[in-house]
Design an enzyme around this catalytic site. Structure first.
Site, PDB file in Angstrom:
ATOM      1  N   SER A 121       5.149  -7.925  -0.987  1.00 23.11           N
ATOM      2  CA  SER A 121       6.245  -7.823  -1.941  1.00 23.11           C
ATOM      3  C   SER A 121       5.894  -7.057  -3.190  1.00 23.11           C
ATOM      4  CB  SER A 121       6.697  -9.227  -2.359  1.00 23.11           C
ATOM      5  OG  SER A 121       5.643  -9.917  -2.991  1.00 23.11           O
ATOM      6  N   CYS A 122       4.604  -6.805  -3.437  1.00 18.62           N
ATOM      7  CA  CYS A 122       4.219  -6.283  -4.740  1.00 18.62           C
ATOM      8  C   CYS A 122       4.294  -4.771  -4.797  1.00 18.62           C
ATOM      9  CB  CYS A 122       2.817  -6.772  -5.099  1.00 18.62           C
ATOM     10  SG  CYS A 122       2.148  -5.982  -6.562  1.00 18.62           S
ATOM     11  N   GLY A 123       3.397  -4.093  -4.063  1.00 15.08           N
ATOM     12  CA  GLY A 123       3.390  -2.647  -4.081  1.00 15.08           C
ATOM     13  C   GLY A 123       2.686  -2.055  -5.270  1.00 15.08           C
ATOM     14  N   CYS A 125      -0.333  -3.751  -6.674  1.00 13.43           N
ATOM     15  CA  CYS A 125      -1.423  -4.693  -6.916  1.00 13.43           C
ATOM     16  C   CYS A 125      -2.694  -4.044  -7.412  1.00 13.43           C
ATOM     17  CB  CYS A 125      -1.703  -5.492  -5.644  1.00 13.43           C
ATOM     18  SG  CYS A 125      -0.310  -6.487  -5.126  1.00 13.43           S
TER      19      CYS A 125
END
Length: 279
Positions: A121-123, A125
């Site tokens: 979900s982050c993209g 990090c």
């Protein structure tokens, strides 16, 4: 552990849900106005003993819980009792979570090479500061509007091009569609960010210009997707699911038309509606 305190000892409360946003919806061959609730998103910097560690895009609720869970999941400490303090500071571009841990734990953290795995979900990090995570985007130039029926044609054609997803049911797609709605190029991946990176790479290798069409995503559209799309030159982004508040803000600032809930039968236009025409 001291939790839920802002600098100066003020108690921080979770930010309220985003207010309804007026959108222009294309449905049944015409445009109508409606109010939609947009999910909150903020850039959240994880700072340990004054040292930047990572920036993640999160929902702005329950950040004290997030700080504890993230710290444990990353193996930074073994027990929640080792977290000496958590302070949450609202900053200009987002939120900083300032976590205090024992000196020995901090020394170990500084020594190891960081491999953050915050799910899919982050993209972002690998980014350490909010300023880098929310770098300014280019302002996209004016262009003739994309006809709404072209978007409908691309949405109808896309499933047949998703070879991997038909076989597995577990991958996302990013597609380039021409102004006429022809799906000209598709890339798939288990990660939505990866699918978009693959697409823009393929476009660069084949000399396909983003301004000659629009982007279609089989996922929600959050901040990093808007950023990647704007940097690639896409003035129109169509997502089958919802955008987030920060994605809408960034798209608006970049001059990008952001479309969500794009399904057969209609879609919502959240920003720069002048880039879409009725026919």
């Amino acid at each position: 552990m001291t939790a839920g305190r802002l600098a100066g000892g003020r108690q921080r409360r979770d930010r309220p849900l985003a207010p309804g946003r007026k959108v222009r919806r294309y449905e049944g061959g015409r445009f109508v106005e409606r109010i939609e609730t947009v999910a909150g998103e903020c850039a959240t910097a994880m700072v340990y003993n004054g040292q930047d560690f990572a920036v993640l895009m999160t929902s702005p609720e329950h950040l004290e819980d997030f700080a504890t869970g993230f710290t444990l999941a990353e193996g930074i400490v073994d027990h929640a009792s080792e977290i000496e303090a958590v302070e949450i500071e609202d900053v200009v571009l987002g939120v900083e979570i300032r976590i205090t841990i024992p000196a020995a734990r901090m020394a170990a953290l500084a020594d190891r090479q960081r491999h953050v795995t915050a799910g899919t979900s982050c993209g972002m990090c690998g980014i350490l500061s909010i300023e880098r995570a929310l770098r300014p985007l280019p302002t996209l130039p004016p262009a003739p509007p994309i006809p709404a029926p072209s978007i409908e044609r691309a949405l109808a054609a896309l499933p047949a091009t998703q070879t991997l997803n038909r076989q597995s049911g577990a991958v996302h797609a990013a597609a380039f569609a021409t102004r006429e709605g022809r799906v000209a190029l598709v890339r798939e991946d288990v990660g939505r960010h990866n699918a978009l990176d693959k697409l823009t790479g393929a476009m660069a290798r084949t000399g396909t210009a983003a301004e000659d069409g629009f982007l279609v995503l089989t996922s929600r559209c959050s901040t990093e997707m808007v950023q990647k799309a704007a940097l690639a030159g896409f003035a129109v982004v169509v997502a089958i699911s919802a955008p987030t508040t920060l994605a809408v803000e960034l798209a608006d600032a970049a001059g990008q038309a952001l479309i969500g809930f794009a399904r057969q039968g209609g879609f919502n236009i959240y920003t720069h509606e002048q880039r879409i025409s009725a026919g």
